[in-house]
Design an enzyme around this catalytic site. Structure first.
Site, PDB file in Angstrom:
ATOM      1  N   LYS A  47       0.826  -1.203   0.000  1.00 26.27           N
ATOM      2  CA  LYS A  47       0.000   0.000   0.000  1.00 26.27           C
ATOM      3  C   LYS A  47       0.866   1.261   0.000  1.00 26.27           C
ATOM      4  O   LYS A  47       2.035   1.217   0.420  1.00 26.27           O
ATOM      5  CB  LYS A  47      -0.923  -0.006   1.205  1.00 26.27           C
ATOM      6  CG  LYS A  47      -0.230  -0.066   2.549  1.00 26.27           C
ATOM      7  CD  LYS A  47      -1.272  -0.154   3.640  1.00 26.27           C
ATOM      8  CE  LYS A  47      -0.780  -1.003   4.797  1.00 26.27           C
ATOM      9  NZ  LYS A  47      -1.795  -1.271   5.794  1.00 26.27           N
ATOM     10  N   LYS A  54       0.566   5.484   0.911  1.00 19.03           N
ATOM     11  CA  LYS A  54      -0.302   6.498   1.523  1.00 19.03           C
ATOM     12  C   LYS A  54       0.286   7.898   1.359  1.00 19.03           C
ATOM     13  O   LYS A  54       1.484   8.090   1.557  1.00 19.03           O
ATOM     14  CB  LYS A  54      -0.486   6.194   3.012  1.00 19.03           C
ATOM     15  CG  LYS A  54      -1.155   4.854   3.262  1.00 19.03           C
ATOM     16  CD  LYS A  54      -1.341   4.587   4.747  1.00 19.03           C
ATOM     17  CE  LYS A  54      -2.119   3.299   4.961  1.00 19.03           C
ATOM     18  NZ  LYS A  54      -2.273   2.965   6.389  1.00 19.03           N
ATOM     19  N   CYS A 114      -8.709   2.202  16.498  1.00 20.29           N
ATOM     20  CA  CYS A 114      -9.055   1.488  15.264  1.00 20.29           C
ATOM     21  C   CYS A 114     -10.285   0.614  15.518  1.00 20.29           C
ATOM     22  O   CYS A 114     -10.732   0.460  16.654  1.00 20.29           O
ATOM     23  CB  CYS A 114      -7.880   0.641  14.794  1.00 20.29           C
ATOM     24  SG  CYS A 114      -7.686  -0.870  15.747  1.00 20.29           S
TER      25      CYS A 114
HETATM   26 FE1  SF4 Z   1      -5.894  -2.327  11.784  1.00 18.45          FE
HETATM   27 FE2  SF4 Z   1      -6.805  -2.384  14.247  1.00 18.45          FE
HETATM   28 FE3  SF4 Z   1      -7.327  -4.425  12.619  1.00 18.45          FE
HETATM   29 FE4  SF4 Z   1      -4.877  -4.087  13.552  1.00 18.45          FE
HETATM   30  S1  SF4 Z   1      -6.698  -4.534  14.771  1.00 18.45           S
HETATM   31  S2  SF4 Z   1      -5.434  -4.472  11.404  1.00 18.45           S
HETATM   32  S3  SF4 Z   1      -4.694  -1.861  13.649  1.00 18.45           S
HETATM   33  S4  SF4 Z   1      -8.060  -2.313  12.381  1.00 18.45           S
END
Ligand code: SF4
Length: 567
Positions: A211, A213, A432
């Site tokens: 990827k 960014k 996240c």
């Molecule tokens: Fe991304 Fe959070 Fe999933 Fe890890 S746990 S891949 S940081 S969304």
């Protein structure tokens, strides 16, 4: 350029891309298979390039197994919104789609995109089609290509902000993959006869090694975390005029537990160029990574590793050789914060903008707090735009003097929390998505951080620190989607209910943190942070940030480069 560029064997993903007929694979066949809610393994990789990931609800795994059912598969869809700006109509369309096909939440990502979770396979094509009908799309929202180009949170703040946002859009358009596969698969576009003749002038058959960014930032606000990106542009402004950009290269967040050859990295400021060359500069760096990135080992394929392997001098010389782009010495700039502005601000053109705090970027109606409905009600009467910010918030932008009281009334009627009334820690928090849908998550993030902040807020209150800006971030794994390694206090999931604690990043996004303690439970986190925060309250110097304090008081060593993140 159509060959993987390493002398070592290309990775299996490189071979898959090469044989995919420009990202078509067997996605169509996978979608039409009625016997399973999942798609074929190879297609799971290819659909990322189309902006969607297959996931499964891990909360339900046990129960489904008991009932002898396959896991509950569903799809995440990421909607690309260059610079984060949408119209009110687009907002209403996304809101409706989230209710119709997803889990009724609108996730605002750390890259100024919308994310839908829980879309079933049978609804995937219709959802993507309807996203396109609203003039947004999902192409290249994921995969080994350039992702959503981020721009500073409010393009309407000044003419320079507008100019930079326009540059973000131009870069995004220029670097979007050209394959017709997206139209064929999702929009019933006509098949190109002998699809193999189709070309990707910039990417070639192998696209990028990983990827890619890009973000833009306008000092003094680093609200896009520009140095966490593969490629960044820091606007250089003099007397209210945009002159050009400092080009930053080699940022990235992810690492893998137990593999010290992987590490997060803050980008280097490679040099300055005048603004007219912005698209050319973006292309030159993308081409550099296309041709020099590691195509054998995906864990070392991001541009940050390429830069550490070949050096900045070679990087600069390649920009000049391939695109005639000669970087000048970088210009002075200063960031003072990573955060967003909440509440009302007025721009130079007389319009108003209201920054709404969205905890964890999850816009949902829950427990009587009807935040999603409130924004929908605003969208129904709003003649301006909405801006998704890189900190997972939303700005109700371009509100006229006449409309301002109407918007204010809706915010009041729905008791929307004014971000400014929260602790500075919560104002500067990011989480996240993690569990239950992310397959890589070891622990909770978005669902858990708010309650942990409740407990840390109590320590802050006891030490009169509630209004001291401190950044805090949590992710369910070290992949870095919430940019944890640039937070002054960061938690990365190790196992259910257990987190690594990282300290010592700067408040302005130019220094990484470092591992302080491992595998902490909630009580251990509180026990670890309490004495440090008490010390901070008593012994910090004027305007000293927490991340700087823990280094000065030797709680942790400063991470001066990605390469010394682990020691
Ligand atoms: Fe991304 Fe959070 Fe999933 Fe890890 S746990 S891949 S940081 S969304």
């Amino acid at each position: 350029m159509d060959k993987p560029n390493n002398s070592q064997e290309p990775s299996s993903v490189e071979i898959l891309k090469e044989n995919s007929n420009y990202l078509r694979g067997t996605i169509k066949e996978s979608l039409s298979d009625p016997l399973t809610g999942s798609i074929r393994t190879d297609d799971q990789i290819l659909i990322k390039f189309h902006g969607t990931y297959q996931q499964q609800d891990r909360d339900l795994d046990e129960e489904r197994k008991r009932q002898k059912l396959e896991p509950l598969y569903s799809f995440l869809i990421r909607v690309r919104v260059p610079g984060g700006v949408t119209t009110a109509q687009q907002w209403l369309a996304m809101d409706e789609l989230s209710d119709k096909y997803a889990d009724k939440t609108l996730k605002l990502t750390t890259r100024q995109a919308f994310q839908f979770h829980g879309v079933l396979k049978r609804n995937l094509k219709t959802t993507i089609k309807e996203i396109n009908q609203s003039l947004l799309d999902t192409i290249a929202a994921c995969g080994d290509v350039n992702r959503n180009v981020m721009s500073s949170a409010n393009p309407f703040e000044s003419p320079v902000h507008g100019e930079v946002a326009e540059d973000a859009k131009r870069i995004s358009a220029h670097l979007t993959p050209q394959t017709n596969a997206y139209h064929e698969i999702w929009l019933d576009g006509k098949l190109i006869e002998g699809g193999e003749k189709e070309e990707e002038p910039l990417y070639g058959k192998h696209y990028l090694p990983r990827k890619f960014k890009i973000a833009m930032a306008i000092p003094p606000r680093n609200d896009t975390d520009v140095l966490s990106n593969d490629l960044g542009f820091i606007a250089i402004v003099e007397n209210g005029k945009l002159l050009g950009y400092n080009l930053t290269v080699g940022g990235g967040m992810a690492y893998t537990f137990g593999n010290n050859a992987t590490y997060p990295r803050v980008a280097d400021v490679a040099g300055y160029f005048p603004k007219e060359k912005i698209v050319e500069a973006a292309e030159a760096v993308l081409v550099f990574q296309r041709d020099h990135g590691n195509r054998s080992e995906r864990k070392n394929a991001r541009l940050k590793y390429t830069i550490d392997r070949v050096g900045l001098d070679f990087f600069r010389s390649e920009l000049e050789r391939t695109h005639g782009l000669k970087l000048e010495p970088s210009k002075a700039y200063k960031f003072v914060t990573l955060g967003d502005k909440y509440g009302w601000i007025k721009s130079e053109d007389g319009l108003w903008h209201y920054g709404v705090f969205v905890e964890g970027g999850k816009l949902v109606d829950k427990n009587g707090y009807l935040a999603k409905t409130a924004i929908r009600e605003i969208a129904k009467i709003h003649s301006g735009t909405f801006i998704l910010t890189g900190n997972q918030n939303v700005v109700v932008a371009q509100v006229t003097e006449q409309q301002k009281p109407v918007v204010e009334k809706i915010l009041k009627d729905y008791k929307i929390v004014d971000g400014n009334s929260l602790s500075q820690l919560r104002q500067n928090s990011i989480a996240c998505a993690a569990l239950p849908l992310c397959a890589l998550a070891f622990a909770e993030a978005e669902r858990y951080l708010p309650s942990l902040v409740d407990r840390i807020d109590k320590i802050l209150a006891a030490n009169d620190l509630l209004q001291v800006p401190i950044s805090i971030r949590m992710t369910g794994c070290p992949n870095g989607c919430g940019r944890p390694f640039l937070a002054e206090i960061a938690f990365v999931g190790r196992a259910p209910g257990r987190y690594n604690l990282y300290l010592g990043a700067s408040f302005t996004g130019d220094r990484l943190n470092k591992l302080y303690k491992e595998m902490l439970s909630e009580d251990e986190i509180i026990a670890a942070l309490t004495p440090i925060l008490e010390d901070f309250a008593k012994n910090r110097t004027t305007d000293e940030h927490f991340g700087d304090f823990v280094i000065r008081k030797e709680y942790i060593k400063a991470t001066t480069a990605g390469l010394n993140f682990h020691n």
